[in-house]
Design a protein around this motif. Structure first.
Motif, short mmCIF file in Angstrom:
data_model
loop_
_atom_site.label_atom_id
_atom_site.label_comp_id
_atom_site.label_asym_id
_atom_site.label_seq_id
_atom_site.Cartn_x
_atom_site.Cartn_y
_atom_site.Cartn_z
N LEU A 96 0.84 -1.20 0.00
CA LEU A 96 0.00 0.00 0.00
C LEU A 96 0.87 1.25 0.00
O LEU A 96 0.59 2.22 -0.72
CB LEU A 96 -0.94 -0.01 1.21
CG LEU A 96 -1.84 1.21 1.38
CD1 LEU A 96 -2.75 1.39 0.18
CD2 LEU A 96 -2.67 1.10 2.66
N GLU A 144 2.19 1.87 -3.43
CA GLU A 144 1.17 2.38 -4.33
C GLU A 144 0.91 3.86 -4.08
O GLU A 144 0.73 4.64 -5.02
CB GLU A 144 -0.13 1.58 -4.16
CG GLU A 144 -0.03 0.16 -4.70
CD GLU A 144 -1.33 -0.62 -4.50
OE1 GLU A 144 -2.33 -0.01 -4.05
OE2 GLU A 144 -1.34 -1.84 -4.77
N ASN A 172 -8.95 7.31 -4.79
CA ASN A 172 -8.39 5.97 -4.95
C ASN A 172 -7.52 5.58 -3.75
O ASN A 172 -7.57 4.44 -3.27
CB ASN A 172 -7.57 5.92 -6.25
CG ASN A 172 -7.05 4.53 -6.52
OD1 ASN A 172 -7.78 3.55 -6.42
ND2 ASN A 172 -5.77 4.44 -6.88
N LYS A 189 -8.17 2.47 -0.89
CA LYS A 189 -7.22 1.45 -0.43
C LYS A 189 -7.12 1.48 1.10
O LYS A 189 -7.03 0.43 1.74
CB LYS A 189 -5.85 1.68 -1.07
CG LYS A 189 -5.84 1.51 -2.60
CD LYS A 189 -4.47 1.73 -3.18
CE LYS A 189 -4.49 1.67 -4.70
NZ LYS A 189 -4.97 0.38 -5.22
N TYR A 222 -10.08 -0.24 2.54
CA TYR A 222 -9.96 -1.69 2.49
C TYR A 222 -9.23 -2.21 3.73
O TYR A 222 -9.66 -3.16 4.39
CB TYR A 222 -9.21 -2.10 1.22
CG TYR A 222 -8.84 -3.57 1.15
CD1 TYR A 222 -9.80 -4.53 0.85
CD2 TYR A 222 -7.53 -3.99 1.41
CE1 TYR A 222 -9.47 -5.87 0.79
CE2 TYR A 222 -7.18 -5.33 1.36
CZ TYR A 222 -8.17 -6.27 1.05
OH TYR A 222 -7.84 -7.61 1.01
#
Length: 883
Positions: free
Chosen positions: A678, A681, A850, A854, A857
């Protein structure tokens, strides 16, 4: 002047509808229409109040009128037979036939009369004039009887909820008292409750003396306290109370009478709590309740339900069991006692009687059984009044309330004693050394100081000590109904206790009550345990199966609100009440579902039973059946919990192996979290805004809002459940899907069309509570109550805006406009007037969204872990004994 009078009348009628017809008589609000023109039927003359079997949605005139059950003309502040009253009679005689009704009602919002529309004669019910509004069942009965015989004015029925003064009438009088009490500064509602019960008892004493033939015309009584001068009424009542305390057997009710005397006369140090004018008004209202003898219901319970606040219901709930439970369980326990036989007299005891709800209902059940079967002789009345009923409670004030309750239901108050049933030392000692044919009780729960009388386990748990005491009180063959918490039936530590109960007794039924059965006092899961004592020489566990049943709906909402859920199941019986009976159009009392199914219903071999729950959602689950004793004995912990055998359930206890399994399940979530990935990203995303559509744009120029619907409560949603049409999800201040309030079709609310939000994305903003918090709404069909707003992008906005980005980027601004009080409120006006936003290009908005997706999540995984750990902490880990 006329406008003022009309406005006052409208207010009185509105209060009558909301506080009496809806709140007390459980008539769904949307089945009542007030001051609406149905020109096809009555021309320009509007009926004041209409009540139908169907809800009115503004378009179904024919269906609504065709199924009318009641019509009333309301004239505020007029007197019976004065000019306004006679005008109402004239209107009723004209309108009722046009509406298809053979009778009509006239009310001044205090007194109410029912009239035959053809003869204009007053209607009576079981020989008594009808003086107050009634339930839909009674309207149906009256309509049917008069349709069959238009000249009828005397209606008879066997319904046990109708007596000399019905509970509906009594509740209406309590509503009138509540109006007077608004100007009185009672210390708390408990004082208000005792004052009311005490005042009612003063009236009843005179009735009792007359019935017994003991009235002495030379003495002061209730009726001789009346006077045109308010001061004299107060003085007369004070003297009357002193006489009762000094001269009569009624002095045993001194506690509650003293509450009345001090409130109206003072205590020598403080001024009277209640002024003389209010005393006169209260006297008049209670005097209009006559006759009170044989009320046939739990008087204290009725007063308690009217006046106790939510907090006091929590505090006082330990001593009070709701009437619909006391009634049905008394009826089921005593179902074999349908005929009085002087050679087979029996006794009933409640060793934790509280305010006497179970005893009053048992009295009423037996009285009605004997009356229906023609055995209510003088000897039967003497038996019920003096020999049958016994009650014990540790609190003196509860015994005073129980005696009064029994006194008012028809007597039977003689053997009520203040003592500790688990360790008697006072009056109740002899009573608690006897044996009884029946025991019925809802004992207190929790840790106590007295050890339970059992060899199976060593415990001071009060509920277990009382179960042991109940078994001891029963004679061989005697039966009991005990309300008990789930631990007694499920806790692995109590396995030997359950085995002992199965050896000493035949457990013939266990009924699971809804979680909210005793809310707000407690939400602890409770059960009704029915047992029959076996011979003392038997030590083998019973061989008969146990009938188990799960009540899903008890006639009150399965939430903290506990409003009545009285929607009709095809207008015969109830959709969401398994325990209450109902009245057929022939005037016959029909049993409720539980009574109909008692000891014989079994859906264990089927695919379950279908019903619509009180949220409007179809359900199919198993509800009951006979559980073989072998299946119970073979269970590792000998559990007696109905849910264990009937439905998949979440146990409250787990052993070491189950704990290990739970921990392994949680461990499986961990590989799904890769924080390093993560981070990589996030690092690869450019979160620097490089291009803007516009800067410092007033938010009101690009974002619009929808405010909520006032009055969109759980109760309103419930009553709108059966309306036809596509459903809209009801949102509130909750920001999670699982906490939505329900679904509702298009309708009117507070005479306005329901505001809805559909076919576009929105942002739910909490108005109060967690004020300023937001939740993104994908396209759907929504409506909201007045605890939230929905924001959306204006149709004429020249800029592209992602609402999820707006909630993330301007979270601080949303929270900035929240007040700092405990129940903070979001300032929508300030937010729209003051906030300006910089709007980057849509691609850069979505990049930020976005990243948050994440993060969300990861948050969901941690949330699942947190929930799983919390569930473990809510359970008790079983520690097995060696050997």
């Amino acid at each position: 002047m006329a406008k003022t009078k009309k406005k006052q009348e409208a207010l009185s009628v509105s209060r009558l509808i909301n506080e009496v017809l809806v709140a007390q008589l459980s008539i769904p609000f949307r089945q009542i229409v007030n001051d609406t023109t149905f020109s096809k039927y009555t021309g320009s003359k509007r009926p004041d109040i209409l009540i139908s079997e169907f809800e009115y949605d503004g378009t179904n005139d024919e269906q609504y009128i065709k199924n009318l059950v009641a019509y009333a003309e309301a004239k505020d502040d007029c007197k019976v037979d004065d000019k306004d009253w006679k005008d109402a009679l004239k209107q009723g005689k004209t309108k009722a036939p046009k509406l298809g009704l053979p009778y009509f009602i006239v009310t001044n919002c205090k007194t109410t009369y029912f009239y035959n529309a053809k003869t204009l004669k007053q209607l009576t019910l079981n020989g008594n004039p009808i003086r107050e509004f009634q339930t839909i069942d009674i309207y149906r009965l009256i309509k049917n009887k008069l349709t069959e015989n238009p000249d009828l004015d005397s209606i008879n029925t066997n319904v046990d909820s109708i007596s000399t003064i019905s509970e509906a009438i009594f509740n209406k009088k309590l509503w009138e008292l509540a109006g007077v009490y608004r100007g009185i500064n009672f210390k708390d509602n408990v004082q208000k409750i005792d004052f009311t019960v005490g005042f009612v008892a003063l009236e009843y004493f005179e009735e009792k003396e007359e019935i017994d033939g003991n009235k002495d015309a030379s003495k002061v009584y209730w009726s001789t306290c009346n006077d045109e001068v308010a001061e004299k009424i107060k003085n007369n009542l004070s003297g009357y109370i002193s006489r009762l305390e000094d001269e009569t057997t009624f002095k045993e009710f001194k506690n509650v009478m003293e509450v009345v005397r001090i409130a109206i006369s003072g205590d020598g140090k403080n001024k009277p709590l209640i002024g003389v004018d209010d005393v006169k008004q209260i006297y008049g209202i209670i005097d209009s309740m006559k006759p009170l003898h044989g009320t046939g219901f739990d008087l204290f319970g009725a007063v308690y339900e009217m006046f106790a606040s939510s907090k006091e219901k929590k505090d006082f709930g330990e001593y009070f069991t709701r009437r619909h439970y006391t009634h049905i369980f008394s009826k089921l326990l005593l179902q074999d006692e349908d005929v009085y036989n002087e050679k087979k007299e029996f006794s009933i005891i409640d060793p934790a009687c509280g305010t006497g709800g179970f005893l009053t209902e048992s009295f009423k059940v037996l009285l009605n059984n004997y009356e229906k079967n023609g055995t209510l002789t003088a000897e039967a009345r003497e038996f019920l009044s003096k020999k049958c009923f016994y009650g014990v409670d540790v609190r003196d004030e509860n015994i005073s309330r129980t005696r009064l309750n029994m006194f008012l239901v028809g007597d039977g108050h003689t053997h009520m004693y203040s003592d500790n049933s688990l360790k008697p030392t006072r009056q109740g000692k002899n009573v608690l050394n006897k044996k009884y044919q029946y025991v019925i009780t809802n004992p207190p729960y929790g840790s106590g100081t007295i050890k339970a009388n059992t060899e199976a386990i060593s415990t001071n748990r009060t509920e277990i000590a009382f179960i042991c005491k109940v078994i001891d009180l029963l004679e061989i063959g005697g039966k009991a109904c005990i309300i008990t918490p789930d631990g007694v039936l499920e806790n692995p530590s109590y396995k030997k206790l359950r085995q002992e109960i199965l050896e000493k007794c035949e457990v013939y039924a266990i009924v699971s009550l809804p979680k909210f059965a005793f809310a707000p006092y407690t939400k602890e899961k409770t059960y009704a345990l029915f047992i029959k004592k076996r011979s003392g020489s038997v030590t083998k566990i019973q061989e008969k199966p146990i009938w188990m049943y799960i009540i899903d709906n008890d006639g009150l909402a399965n939430s903290d609100k506990r409003f009545p859920t009285k929607l009709r199941n095809n207008r015969n019986g109830w959709m969401h009440d398994e325990i209450s009976g109902w009245v057929s159009t022939d005037g016959i009392e029909m049993p409720g579902l539980l009574e109909n199914r008692w000891l014989k219903f079994d859906d264990l071999d089927s695919n379950g039973t279908n019903w619509i729950n009180d949220k409007g959602i179809p359900e199919c689950q198993r509800k009951g059946g006979n559980i073989p004793i072998d299946k119970i004995i073979s269970n590792e912990y000998c559990t007696l919990l109905p849910e264990y055998y009937i439905r998949p359930y979440e146990p409250s206890y787990l052993d070491k192996n189950e704990l290990v399994s739970e921990l392994n399940d949680m461990h499986n979530w961990l590989p799904k979290i890769n924080l390093s990935q993560l981070a990589n990203e996030v690092e690869s995303v450019n979160l620097t805004y490089s291009e803007y559509q516009a800067r410092q744009v007033p938010i009101a120029s690009v974002i619009d809002k929808m405010s909520g619907n006032s009055g969109l409560t759980e109760e309103f949603i419930y009553h709108a459940m059966q309306n036809q049409g596509e459903k809209y999800v009801v949102l509130s201040s909750a920001t999670e899907d699982r906490t939505k309030m329900g679904e509702i079709p298009l309708c009117t609310i507070n005479n306005k069309p329901l505001k809805v939000f559909e076919n576009r994305e929105g942002l739910l903003v909490t108005r109060n509570g967690k004020a300023g918090m937001t939740r993104f709404l994908s396209k759907g069909k929504y409506t909201i109550n007045d605890h939230a707003y929905i924001l959306y992008v204006r149709d004429d906005s020249p800029y592209s805006i992602d609402l999820r980005w707006l909630a993330i980027q301007y979270r601080t601004e949303f929270l900035q406009f929240t007040s700092s009080s405990d129940n903070g409120t979001w300032n929508m006006t300030g937010f729209f007037n003051q906030v300006k936003i910089d709007i980057p290009i849509i691609e850069e908005q979505k990049a930020l969204v976005n990243i948050y997706d994440k993060l969300m999540y990861v948050q969901n995984i941690f949330s699942n872990l947190d929930t799983s750990v919390s569930r473990l902490f809510e359970k008790q880990v079983v520690v097995k004994e060696n050997g």
